[in-house]
Design a protein around this motif. Structure first.
Motif, PDB file in Angstrom:
ATOM      1  N   GLU A  39       0.856  -1.179   0.000  1.00 20.51           N
ATOM      2  CA  GLU A  39       0.000   0.000   0.000  1.00 20.51           C
ATOM      3  C   GLU A  39       0.900   1.239   0.000  1.00 20.51           C
ATOM      4  N   PRO A  40       0.348   2.388  -0.385  1.00 25.01           N
ATOM      5  CA  PRO A  40       1.192   3.587  -0.489  1.00 25.01           C
ATOM      6  C   PRO A  40       1.756   4.019   0.852  1.00 25.01           C
ATOM      7  N   PRO A  41       2.911   4.663   0.844  1.00 25.07           N
ATOM      8  CA  PRO A  41       3.504   5.125   2.100  1.00 25.07           C
ATOM      9  C   PRO A  41       2.697   6.277   2.696  1.00 25.07           C
ATOM     10  N   LYS A  42       2.809   6.432   4.002  1.00 25.08           N
ATOM     11  CA  LYS A  42       2.077   7.493   4.682  1.00 25.08           C
ATOM     12  C   LYS A  42       2.847   8.814   4.539  1.00 25.08           C
ATOM     13  N   THR A  43       2.863   9.316   3.322  1.00 23.28           N
ATOM     14  CA  THR A  43       3.567  10.564   3.014  1.00 23.28           C
ATOM     15  C   THR A  43       2.562  11.583   2.517  1.00 23.28           C
ATOM     16  N   ASP A  44       2.407  12.659   3.242  1.00 29.31           N
ATOM     17  CA  ASP A  44       1.444  13.684   2.859  1.00 29.31           C
ATOM     18  C   ASP A  44       1.950  14.477   1.658  1.00 29.31           C
ATOM     19  N   TYR A  45       1.014  14.879   0.804  1.00 32.76           N
ATOM     20  CA  TYR A  45       1.364  15.743  -0.313  1.00 32.76           C
ATOM     21  C   TYR A  45       1.722  17.126   0.246  1.00 32.76           C
ATOM     22  N   PRO A  46       2.814  17.734  -0.202  1.00 32.46           N
ATOM     23  CA  PRO A  46       3.231  19.031   0.353  1.00 32.46           C
ATOM     24  C   PRO A  46       2.410  20.195  -0.202  1.00 32.46           C
ATOM     25  N   LEU A  47       1.176  20.318   0.253  1.00 38.19           N
ATOM     26  CA  LEU A  47       0.290  21.370  -0.243  1.00 38.19           C
ATOM     27  C   LEU A  47       0.863  22.769  -0.022  1.00 38.19           C
ATOM     28  N   ASP A  48       1.666  22.920   1.037  1.00 33.57           N
ATOM     29  CA  ASP A  48       2.213  24.242   1.320  1.00 33.57           C
ATOM     30  C   ASP A  48       3.215  24.691   0.267  1.00 33.57           C
ATOM     31  N   CYS A  49       3.597  23.793  -0.642  1.00 41.25           N
ATOM     32  CA  CYS A  49       4.499  24.181  -1.733  1.00 41.25           C
ATOM     33  C   CYS A  49       3.756  24.818  -2.900  1.00 41.25           C
ATOM     34  N   LEU A  50       2.446  24.679  -2.943  1.00 43.09           N
ATOM     35  CA  LEU A  50       1.673  25.293  -4.019  1.00 43.09           C
ATOM     36  C   LEU A  50       1.573  26.800  -3.792  1.00 43.09           C
ATOM     37  N   THR A  51       1.512  27.544  -4.870  1.00 41.43           N
ATOM     38  CA  THR A  51       1.332  28.979  -4.777  1.00 41.43           C
ATOM     39  C   THR A  51      -0.089  29.288  -4.298  1.00 41.43           C
ATOM     40  N   PRO A  52      -0.345  30.501  -3.782  1.00 37.52           N
ATOM     41  CA  PRO A  52      -1.600  30.780  -3.065  1.00 37.52           C
ATOM     42  C   PRO A  52      -2.890  30.384  -3.782  1.00 37.52           C
ATOM     43  N   LYS A  53      -3.042  30.748  -5.055  1.00 37.56           N
ATOM     44  CA  LYS A  53      -4.292  30.426  -5.753  1.00 37.56           C
ATOM     45  C   LYS A  53      -4.491  28.918  -5.871  1.00 37.56           C
ATOM     46  N   LEU A  54      -3.429  28.215  -6.196  1.00 41.72           N
ATOM     47  CA  LEU A  54      -3.527  26.759  -6.362  1.00 41.72           C
ATOM     48  C   LEU A  54      -3.723  26.075  -5.019  1.00 41.72           C
ATOM     49  N   ARG A  55      -3.040  26.543  -4.006  1.00 42.35           N
ATOM     50  CA  ARG A  55      -3.193  25.926  -2.678  1.00 42.35           C
ATOM     51  C   ARG A  55      -4.606  26.127  -2.146  1.00 42.35           C
ATOM     52  N   SER A  56      -5.141  27.344  -2.294  1.00 45.27           N
ATOM     53  CA  SER A  56      -6.498  27.609  -1.833  1.00 45.27           C
ATOM     54  C   SER A  56      -7.500  26.687  -2.517  1.00 45.27           C
ATOM     55  N   ALA A  57      -7.345  26.507  -3.839  1.00 51.55           N
ATOM     56  CA  ALA A  57      -8.259  25.640  -4.590  1.00 51.55           C
ATOM     57  C   ALA A  57      -8.103  24.180  -4.176  1.00 51.55           C
ATOM     58  N   ALA A  58      -6.844  23.712  -4.051  1.00 53.47           N
ATOM     59  CA  ALA A  58      -6.605  22.311  -3.701  1.00 53.47           C
ATOM     60  C   ALA A  58      -7.159  21.988  -2.314  1.00 53.47           C
ATOM     61  N   GLU A  59      -6.943  22.888  -1.357  1.00 55.37           N
ATOM     62  CA  GLU A  59      -7.446  22.642  -0.005  1.00 55.37           C
ATOM     63  C   GLU A  59      -8.969  22.638   0.019  1.00 55.37           C
ATOM     64  N   ALA A  60      -9.597  23.534  -0.739  1.00 54.05           N
ATOM     65  CA  ALA A  60     -11.060  23.561  -0.795  1.00 54.05           C
ATOM     66  C   ALA A  60     -11.597  22.284  -1.416  1.00 54.05           C
ATOM     67  N   ILE A  61     -11.002  21.843  -2.525  1.00 58.80           N
ATOM     68  CA  ILE A  61     -11.454  20.614  -3.188  1.00 58.80           C
ATOM     69  C   ILE A  61     -11.233  19.405  -2.290  1.00 58.80           C
ATOM     70  N   MET A  62     -10.109  19.385  -1.588  1.00 60.17           N
ATOM     71  CA  MET A  62      -9.823  18.284  -0.661  1.00 60.17           C
ATOM     72  C   MET A  62     -10.907  18.194   0.413  1.00 60.17           C
ATOM     73  N   ARG A  63     -11.282  19.332   0.981  1.00 58.01           N
ATOM     74  CA  ARG A  63     -12.317  19.323   2.029  1.00 58.01           C
ATOM     75  C   ARG A  63     -13.693  19.004   1.442  1.00 58.01           C
ATOM     76  N   MET A  64     -13.993  19.508   0.264  1.00 57.69           N
ATOM     77  CA  MET A  64     -15.306  19.272  -0.341  1.00 57.69           C
ATOM     78  C   MET A  64     -15.509  17.815  -0.720  1.00 57.69           C
ATOM     79  N   THR A  65     -14.458  17.164  -1.194  1.00 58.28           N
ATOM     80  CA  THR A  65     -14.570  15.761  -1.607  1.00 58.28           C
ATOM     81  C   THR A  65     -14.174  14.797  -0.495  1.00 58.28           C
ATOM     82  N   GLN A  66     -13.446  15.294   0.515  1.00 55.02           N
ATOM     83  CA  GLN A  66     -12.870  14.474   1.571  1.00 55.02           C
ATOM     84  C   GLN A  66     -11.934  13.403   1.020  1.00 55.02           C
ATOM     85  N   GLY A  67     -11.329  13.710  -0.110  1.00 57.92           N
ATOM     86  CA  GLY A  67     -10.354  12.813  -0.710  1.00 57.92           C
ATOM     87  C   GLY A  67      -8.947  13.200  -0.313  1.00 57.92           C
ATOM     88  N   PRO A  68      -7.955  12.416  -0.713  1.00 55.38           N
ATOM     89  CA  PRO A  68      -6.555  12.726  -0.396  1.00 55.38           C
ATOM     90  C   PRO A  68      -6.117  14.065  -0.992  1.00 55.38           C
TER      91      PRO A  68
END
Length: 493
Positions: A48-77
């Motif tokens: 199974e995949p390793p327990k390594t979190d995707y480094p969302l803090d490396c995304l620039t502000p617009k992309l990070r804001s969108a990725a975090e919102a989509i992550m919470r809306m879908t409750q996916g990884p």
């Protein structure tokens, strides 16, 4: 440019290169210690995949804001959301741009692969991220329908001998059923860029394009798309020499882990370099932890901002065909050189990246492309990649390096290992550590893949080898019956 590069290389090379990945220290126990304290269970080998979190803090502000919102809306990884927004940003913002690399200029686009089980919300994340693109496509189709109606009317009223009006062409840039012929047909529309997106990439890897007779051709063509090369494809009955211009291509393929042996376990695909041109990840599953949550207004607003920004950037890209060039700032260039050197250090014989040299050798270019994508999505008029964005892009590529190596290793596993992991997950869910159990319970209620006696015997052997379960003496009573075969779940499970 050359003088600047040579100067920076000298400065960076004056530092002692350090490996990007340190080797953990190894402690050994004496035989007596091992006897008194049996070693604990070990994880099943890359099941199974390793327990390594995707480094969302490396995304620039617009992309990070969108990725975090989509992550919470879908409750996916987080990785699924990040892959979706990065691929959209690549298509809409990077398709008419080139970025400086340590070699020559490269397309400011990239290719992405996301591996996840059915139910991990791949499609849901992609649907939210692509909404702005879909709106633009629907509007373009309606405008094309109106233009066709006018064209037919003008054509009907054209007198004999008069020049006929030119038929309108609907802008076409997206392929959702990924085949090579479909890609070339889309390129022929003249947009000058291509998006190759599907959340059912099994149809690509298992389809005609990647059949035994076609996969060498297809792999070469897709690699050329990434490289920004042109093609000559002369066809009988077709006018011209078959020239296909260089076409900036964004790829986003999603498929399930069962295809790993056919992709990252395929020596031809690894050796040919197709997979080395793609940023892939297999995030840890979040299934079983997702209690229903209503979407917040803040997350809806963040997703809509991304959709609106994507739609606007796409329309700008369609209307303005001017090619842009991004240079690296002095800081960005120095950071990229240092990253390249550190990865190069691990490519030597016996090094961490020696057996994934195809991908690792492209890591600096991947970083430059990611940095360009993030820079352009933040500001379409940008001309330079900053040091901060380059540092973030290099950190993202470090994540992808680890994922790529893991995928190549996981792809070599037998199916039995993955089945053993599924059985272990079931045992840990349904038993307490140290509990005894017999095989009849598994055969009746266990995972589907473990409900055959011969298969189950082999899966139990794998779990015993890795000390997740222990065999109990013959005649042990379990569930009120004396058993010829009985086991217990490790107390440390």
């Amino acid at each position: 440019m050359i003088a600047r590069l040579n100067s920076l290389i000298s400065r960076v090379n004056s530092k002692t290169p350090k490996p990007a990945y340190s080797k953990p220290s190894r402690k050994t126990n004496s035989p007596q210690q091992d006897k008194e304290h049996p070693p604990p269970h070990t994880p099943l080998p890359h099941a199974e995949p390793p327990k390594t979190d995707y480094p969302l803090d490396c995304l620039t502000p617009k992309l990070r804001s969108a990725a975090e919102a989509i992550m919470r809306m879908t409750q996916g990884p987080a990785a699924i959301a990040a892959q979706s927004v990065l691929s959209i940003a690549s298509l809409v913002a990077g398709s008419r741009a080139k970025v400086e690399t340590l070699g020559s200029h490269a397309n400011a686009t990239n290719a992405f692969i996301t591996i996840a089980l059915s139910g991990e919300r791949k499609s849901a994340a992609d649907k939210i991220a692509k909404a702005g693109i879909n709106r633009a496509i629907e509007r373009l189709r309606k405008e094309h329908d109106s233009a066709m109606a006018r064209y037919k009317s003008e054509l009907a009223s054209t007198a004999r001998g008069e020049d006929k009006p030119a038929a309108p062409v609907c802008p076409s840039f997206l392929v959702t059923e990924p085949t090579v012929e479909g890609a070339f047909q889309t390129i022929a529309s003249g947009c000058g860029f291509l998006g190759w997106f599907t959340d059912e990439a099994a149809s690509f890897w298992g389809g005609h394009s990647m059949s035994k007779d076609q996969r060498a051709k297809t792999s070469g063509i897709v690699s050329k798309f990434w490289d920004g090369d042109y093609f000559f494809r002369p066809r009988a009955g077709k006018e011209g020499d078959g020239y296909v211009p260089p076409t900036a291509t964004t790829i986003n393929l999603m498929f399930q882990p069962k295809l790993l042996p056919d992709t990252y376990g395929d020596d031809f695909l690894i050796g040919q370099g197709l997979l080395a041109r793609m940023l892939a990840c297999w995030p840890e599953s979040k299934m079983g932890t997702r209690k229903y949550k209503r979407k917040t207004e803040e997350d809806k607003a963040a997703a809509k901002r991304f959709q609106d920004d994507s739609e606007a950037a796409l329309m700008d890209t369609l209307e303005d065909k001017t090619e842009k060039y991004l240079s690296l700032s002095e800081d960005a260039l120095e950071i990229c050189i240092e990253f390249h050197n550190n990865v190069e250090y691990t490519l030597g014989p016996g090094g961490w990246a020696a057996d994934i040299s195809g991908f690792a050798s492209k890591s600096a270019e991947h970083a430059c492309r990611l940095a360009a994508i993030m820079t352009l999505f933040e500001g379409r008029d940008a001309k330079t990649v900053s040091g901060d964005v380059m540092k973030a892009a290099c950190d993202l590529v470090k994540y992808y390096l680890k994922q790529y190596k893991f995928l190549c290793i996981a792809a070599t596993n037998d199916t039995e290992v993955a089945q053993a992991q599924t059985l272990l997950d079931w045992l840990r869910k349904n038993l307490q550590p140290g509990d005894a159990f017999a095989t009849d319970r598994i055969l009746q209620y266990g995972p589907i893949g473990a409900r055959r006696a011969k298969v189950l015997t082999r899966l139990l052997e794998i779990l015993m080898q890795n000390r997740w379960i222990h065999e109990l003496p013959e005649g042990t009573e379990v569930d009120g019956k004396k058993r010829r075969k009985a086991y217990s779940l490790s107390p440390q499970a």
